[in-house]
Scaffold this motif. Sequence first.
Motif, mmCIF file in Angstrom:
data_model
loop_
_atom_site.group_PDB
_atom_site.id
_atom_site.type_symbol
_atom_site.label_atom_id
_atom_site.label_comp_id
_atom_site.label_asym_id
_atom_site.label_seq_id
_atom_site.Cartn_x
_atom_site.Cartn_y
_atom_site.Cartn_z
ATOM 1 N N UNK A 40 25.387 28.028 40.386
ATOM 2 C CA UNK A 40 25.558 29.264 41.224
ATOM 3 C C UNK A 40 27.056 29.681 41.772
ATOM 4 N N UNK A 41 27.794 28.568 42.000
ATOM 5 C CA UNK A 41 29.069 28.654 42.422
ATOM 6 C C UNK A 41 30.148 29.419 41.217
ATOM 7 N N UNK A 42 29.540 28.931 40.037
ATOM 8 C CA UNK A 42 30.353 29.203 38.833
ATOM 9 C C UNK A 42 30.042 30.770 38.460
ATOM 10 N N UNK A 43 29.068 31.545 38.985
ATOM 11 C CA UNK A 43 28.453 32.721 38.623
ATOM 12 C C UNK A 43 29.554 33.922 39.089
ATOM 13 N N UNK A 44 29.964 33.975 40.335
ATOM 14 C CA UNK A 44 30.915 34.945 40.564
ATOM 15 C C UNK A 44 32.186 34.727 39.877
ATOM 16 N N UNK A 45 32.479 33.465 39.652
ATOM 17 C CA UNK A 45 33.809 33.201 38.815
ATOM 18 C C UNK A 45 33.849 33.790 37.407
ATOM 19 N N UNK B 197 48.087 36.550 35.274
ATOM 20 C CA UNK B 197 47.295 36.074 34.034
ATOM 21 C C UNK B 197 46.808 34.523 34.147
ATOM 22 N N UNK B 198 47.946 33.872 34.592
ATOM 23 C CA UNK B 198 47.773 32.466 34.780
ATOM 24 C C UNK B 198 46.440 32.255 35.852
ATOM 25 N N UNK B 199 46.476 32.732 36.948
ATOM 26 C CA UNK B 199 45.181 32.777 37.921
ATOM 27 C C UNK B 199 44.290 33.124 37.358
ATOM 28 N N UNK B 200 43.951 34.238 36.355
ATOM 29 C CA UNK B 200 42.620 34.529 35.875
ATOM 30 C C UNK B 200 42.364 33.662 34.991
ATOM 31 N N UNK B 201 43.180 33.212 33.993
ATOM 32 C CA UNK B 201 42.909 31.872 33.233
ATOM 33 C C UNK B 201 42.535 30.591 33.916
ATOM 34 N N UNK B 202 42.912 30.278 35.259
ATOM 35 C CA UNK B 202 42.490 29.278 35.748
ATOM 36 C C UNK B 202 41.061 29.622 36.333
ATOM 37 N N UNK C 112 37.563 37.186 34.036
ATOM 38 C CA UNK C 112 38.013 38.179 33.180
ATOM 39 C C UNK C 112 38.475 39.413 33.875
ATOM 40 N N UNK C 113 38.004 40.149 34.862
ATOM 41 C CA UNK C 113 38.592 41.165 35.451
ATOM 42 C C UNK C 113 40.003 40.643 36.047
ATOM 43 N N UNK C 114 40.118 39.728 36.309
ATOM 44 C CA UNK C 114 41.698 39.464 36.958
ATOM 45 C C UNK C 114 42.580 39.260 35.502
ATOM 46 N N UNK C 115 42.249 38.842 34.622
ATOM 47 C CA UNK C 115 42.966 38.991 33.262
ATOM 48 C C UNK C 115 43.023 40.349 32.720
ATOM 49 N N UNK C 116 42.074 41.019 32.800
ATOM 50 C CA UNK C 116 42.127 42.318 32.215
ATOM 51 C C UNK C 116 43.181 43.127 32.899
ATOM 52 N N UNK C 117 43.131 43.058 34.538
ATOM 53 C CA UNK C 117 44.191 43.470 35.388
ATOM 54 C C UNK C 117 45.680 43.161 34.754
ATOM 55 N N UNK C 118 45.642 41.905 34.536
ATOM 56 C CA UNK C 118 47.001 41.512 34.158
ATOM 57 C C UNK C 118 47.455 42.032 32.997
ATOM 58 N N UNK C 119 46.579 42.291 31.944
ATOM 59 C CA UNK C 119 47.062 42.823 30.636
ATOM 60 C C UNK C 119 47.234 44.487 30.908
ATOM 61 N N UNK C 120 46.724 44.874 31.794
ATOM 62 C CA UNK C 120 46.928 46.594 32.078
ATOM 63 C C UNK C 120 48.115 46.740 32.770
ATOM 64 N N UNK C 121 48.609 45.583 33.883
ATOM 65 C CA UNK C 121 49.997 45.843 34.398
ATOM 66 C C UNK C 121 51.003 45.126 33.819
ATOM 67 N N UNK C 122 51.546 45.142 32.361
ATOM 68 C CA UNK C 122 52.288 44.513 31.698
ATOM 69 C C UNK C 122 53.727 44.602 32.432
ATOM 70 N N UNK C 123 53.937 45.850 32.814
ATOM 71 C CA UNK C 123 55.336 46.185 33.356
ATOM 72 C C UNK C 123 55.424 45.603 34.855
#
Length: 73
Positions: free
Chosen positions: A16-21, A45-50, A26-37
């Motif tokens: 149950x704890x893993x479900x929101x993660x 990106x590292x936080x999203x992967x973690x 992936x939302x955080x990783x997507x946000x990192x790739x959108x804001x490359x500048x």
Amino acid sequence: MPTKRQLIEKGAKFMLYSLPLMFIGPSVIYNAFINKQNIWHYLVLAIGIFICLSAVYLLFKGIKTITDALFQS
């Protein structure tokens, strides 16, 4: 030694704890790739992967706990 029901509940809590993660990572990783500048790109990106790796770890730990409870001698 905990009873089988307590171990199954413990495993279900891990899952149950893993479900929101699973959705946040992936939302955080997507946000990192959108804001490359942005200067914080690699940190986000590292936080999203973690977060994604934490979700996978908690999911497998929950599955292992449940299977241990079901198949213990």
